[in-house]
Design a protein around this motif. Sequence first.
Motif, PDB file in Angstrom:
ATOM      1  N   LEU A 239      -3.528  19.012  -0.139  1.00 11.41           N
ATOM      2  CA  LEU A 239      -2.590  18.972   0.993  1.00 11.41           C
ATOM      3  C   LEU A 239      -2.117  20.380   1.369  1.00 11.41           C
TER       4      LEU A 239
ATOM      5  N   LYS B  27      -2.602  22.059   5.011  1.00 10.02           N
ATOM      6  CA  LYS B  27      -1.486  22.448   5.885  1.00 10.02           C
ATOM      7  C   LYS B  27      -1.394  23.959   6.064  1.00 10.02           C
TER       8      LYS B  27
ATOM      9  N   ILE C  55      -8.480  14.624   2.020  1.00 15.57           N
ATOM     10  CA  ILE C  55      -7.562  14.626   3.160  1.00 15.57           C
ATOM     11  C   ILE C  55      -8.270  13.928   4.323  1.00 15.57           C
TER      12      ILE C  55
ATOM     13  N   LYS D 213      -5.479  14.535   8.238  1.00 17.19           N
ATOM     14  CA  LYS D 213      -4.411  15.478   7.826  1.00 17.19           C
ATOM     15  C   LYS D 213      -3.462  14.942   6.766  1.00 17.19           C
ATOM     16  N   ASP D 214      -3.761  13.783   6.174  1.00 24.67           N
ATOM     17  CA  ASP D 214      -2.895  13.299   5.101  1.00 24.67           C
ATOM     18  C   ASP D 214      -3.745  12.971   3.869  1.00 24.67           C
TER      19      ASP D 214
ATOM     20  N   TYR E 296      -5.558  10.962   1.109  1.00 28.84           N
ATOM     21  CA  TYR E 296      -6.078   9.617   0.870  1.00 28.84           C
ATOM     22  C   TYR E 296      -6.024   9.357  -0.631  1.00 28.84           C
TER      23      TYR E 296
ATOM     24  N   LEU F 253       4.118  17.833   0.927  1.00 32.98           N
ATOM     25  CA  LEU F 253       4.320  16.404   0.669  1.00 32.98           C
ATOM     26  C   LEU F 253       5.715  15.977   1.117  1.00 32.98           C
TER      27      LEU F 253
ATOM     28  N   THR G  43       5.918  15.856   4.869  1.00 34.15           N
ATOM     29  CA  THR G  43       5.036  14.791   5.377  1.00 34.15           C
ATOM     30  C   THR G  43       5.691  13.418   5.182  1.00 34.15           C
ATOM     31  N   GLN G  44       6.273  13.209   4.007  1.00 34.34           N
ATOM     32  CA  GLN G  44       6.914  11.908   3.710  1.00 34.34           C
ATOM     33  C   GLN G  44       8.172  11.727   4.549  1.00 34.34           C
TER      34      GLN G  44
ATOM     35  N   LYS H 239       7.416  10.482   7.902  1.00 29.69           N
ATOM     36  CA  LYS H 239       7.058   9.063   7.969  1.00 29.69           C
ATOM     37  C   LYS H 239       8.318   8.190   7.942  1.00 29.69           C
TER      38      LYS H 239
END
Length: 319
Positions: A122, A126, A150, A153-154, A156, A310, A313-314, A317
């Motif tokens: 990640l 980024k 990835i 862009k996230d 897996y 991370l 990103t979280q 969401k």
Amino acid sequence: MKKRIGIGIDLGGTFIKYALGREDGEILAEGKKKTSAEAPNDIILNDIASAISDMKQNAINKGLKPVVVGIGTPGAVDVDQGYLMGGTPNFKYWSNVSIAAEIFKKVKLKTFVDNDANLMALAEAKYGAGSGYANLICLTIGTGIGGGIIIDKDVYRGSHFAGAELGHMSIKHDGASCPCGGRGCLERYASATAICEYYVNLSLQAGNSVNKKDITVKQIFELFKSGDPIAEATIEKATYYLGKGIASLINIFNPDRIIIGGGVSGAGKIYIKMIEQVAFQYAMPNGTKHLKILRAKLGNKAGYLGALALAFTQLDKGL
Ligand SMILES: [Zn+2]
């Protein structure tokens, strides 16, 4: 737009490396603290909390306020719960820990946790070699081989956080047995450990006795660069297997970039070139048209940068 600030933590067996940073990857402060893989969980959790407090204080001194914490740890992590599922070979007690909840209790900051190889991927996606691309495969070549995938862009991770074990992709159905329970796993053939084994065995075959304990991958690459034929045969063998493994990954994922990190990637351009040659020879041609295999860019900062990535990103969401 005001950039959010967070704290990234990279837990290793000897040190915790950590940083205060902005969401665009700008590092404002960093630190390193000793910890022990032999220590009980509450000591390790306290060490992590103390690293976070250190960065919080640093932020206050700068008139800033961190809003989130990201943590990378070895082992499989339930990212939704911030929970370490089972243990990790290097740590004695560090298993089945509710890391996010325990750290939140201590520092009162929202905390997200993931596996360190996922976070290395990640970070490169980024802020590093894969920046600007949607789909990446990252491989960390060290004592073992770690992997990160990835997609869009996230990270897996699979349905239950057990995916992306790229080092345990079998490249020889009847090959060497592996502690994971499988046979012929990539890491048995292309890790630093495998490179040292090849060198020792090829030396013995040539009538030279070399003790396994006396030789490092770094020395083997130095010998390779100086034209030593045994070191050359060693690196050819390891890059052949890694290239074949990568060819399969290309056929499955058709990524934009493949990024090679970890201690062995320090061997540089020639090592990457040799891997690329094999991979491009064996992969299906449509998969390699726009593909580049690159060396990781972020080095030992990838751990805490990935943890920061991370965290944001979280948050994005709505978690
Ligand atoms: Zn395995």
